[in-house]
Scaffold this motif. Sequence first.
Motif, mmCIF file in Angstrom:
data_model
loop_
_atom_site.group_PDB
_atom_site.id
_atom_site.type_symbol
_atom_site.label_atom_id
_atom_site.label_comp_id
_atom_site.label_asym_id
_atom_site.label_seq_id
_atom_site.Cartn_x
_atom_site.Cartn_y
_atom_site.Cartn_z
ATOM 1 N N PRO A 137 18.537 55.589 65.319
ATOM 2 C CA PRO A 137 18.119 56.132 66.613
ATOM 3 C C PRO A 137 17.181 57.327 66.524
ATOM 4 N N ASP A 138 17.228 58.080 65.437
ATOM 5 C CA ASP A 138 16.383 59.269 65.321
ATOM 6 C C ASP A 138 15.091 59.028 64.547
ATOM 7 N N ASP A 139 14.888 57.834 64.055
ATOM 8 C CA ASP A 139 13.686 57.524 63.284
ATOM 9 C C ASP A 139 12.504 57.335 64.242
ATOM 10 N N HIS A 140 11.303 57.663 63.774
ATOM 11 C CA HIS A 140 10.128 57.507 64.632
ATOM 12 C C HIS A 140 9.886 56.043 65.001
ATOM 13 N N ARG A 141 10.313 55.122 64.152
ATOM 14 C CA ARG A 141 10.154 53.705 64.476
ATOM 15 C C ARG A 141 11.050 53.304 65.650
ATOM 16 N N ALA A 142 12.181 53.971 65.798
ATOM 17 C CA ALA A 142 13.055 53.714 66.946
ATOM 18 C C ALA A 142 12.372 54.150 68.234
ATOM 19 N N ALA A 143 11.626 55.239 68.177
ATOM 20 C CA ALA A 143 10.891 55.680 69.365
ATOM 21 C C ALA A 143 9.849 54.634 69.762
ATOM 22 N N VAL A 144 9.178 54.062 68.783
ATOM 23 C CA VAL A 144 8.203 52.995 69.050
ATOM 24 C C VAL A 144 8.931 51.777 69.633
ATOM 25 N N ALA A 145 10.067 51.434 69.060
ATOM 26 C CA ALA A 145 10.838 50.286 69.543
ATOM 27 C C ALA A 145 11.293 50.511 70.984
ATOM 28 N N ARG A 146 11.709 51.725 71.308
ATOM 29 C CA ARG A 146 12.126 52.025 72.687
ATOM 30 C C ARG A 146 10.969 51.835 73.667
ATOM 31 N N ARG A 147 9.796 52.323 73.286
ATOM 32 C CA ARG A 147 8.618 52.160 74.153
ATOM 33 C C ARG A 147 8.287 50.676 74.330
ATOM 34 N N THR A 148 8.376 49.924 73.256
ATOM 35 C CA THR A 148 8.098 48.485 73.318
ATOM 36 C C THR A 148 9.093 47.788 74.237
ATOM 37 N N LEU A 149 10.376 48.091 74.063
ATOM 38 C CA LEU A 149 11.401 47.478 74.911
ATOM 39 C C LEU A 149 11.198 47.839 76.387
ATOM 40 N N LYS A 150 10.855 49.084 76.641
ATOM 41 C CA LYS A 150 10.625 49.517 78.024
ATOM 42 C C LYS A 150 9.439 48.759 78.616
ATOM 43 N N LYS A 151 8.374 48.620 77.850
ATOM 44 C CA LYS A 151 7.177 47.904 78.313
ATOM 45 C C LYS A 151 7.524 46.447 78.630
ATOM 46 N N TRP A 152 8.280 45.813 77.762
ATOM 47 C CA TRP A 152 8.665 44.414 77.988
ATOM 48 C C TRP A 152 9.470 44.260 79.260
ATOM 49 N N HIS A 153 10.380 45.194 79.510
ATOM 50 C CA HIS A 153 11.244 45.091 80.693
ATOM 51 C C HIS A 153 10.477 45.400 81.978
ATOM 52 N N ILE A 154 9.485 46.233 81.884
ATOM 53 C CA ILE A 154 8.650 46.528 83.061
ATOM 54 C C ILE A 154 7.802 45.309 83.415
#
Length: 85
Positions: A66-83
């Motif tokens: 959860p604290d890795d920078h790749r997790a931040a990218v994954a969160r943005r990707t997931l948010k974009k997909w859901h939008i």
Amino acid sequence: MTTDLAARFAALADSIELRREGLIGATIYRDSQLEIASRGISPEDRRVAAMAFNEAFEQRVVRQWPDDHRAAVARRTLKKWHINS
């Protein structure tokens, strides 16, 4: 069928061995595993499978690191997909 297909591909994504130091190459491996697993299914089913597979993969990155920078990218990707869904 669609729910079963999505569940099958989400389980496949969860079965891929991930290591933090290998996450950069993991997306290439992820894509190749999806391609292999989706051979022979219809284009419509492939879209369902790909979304379930990729979403499960990204969620796993967030869950495991959860604290890795790749997790931040994954969160943005997931948010974009859901939008966009």
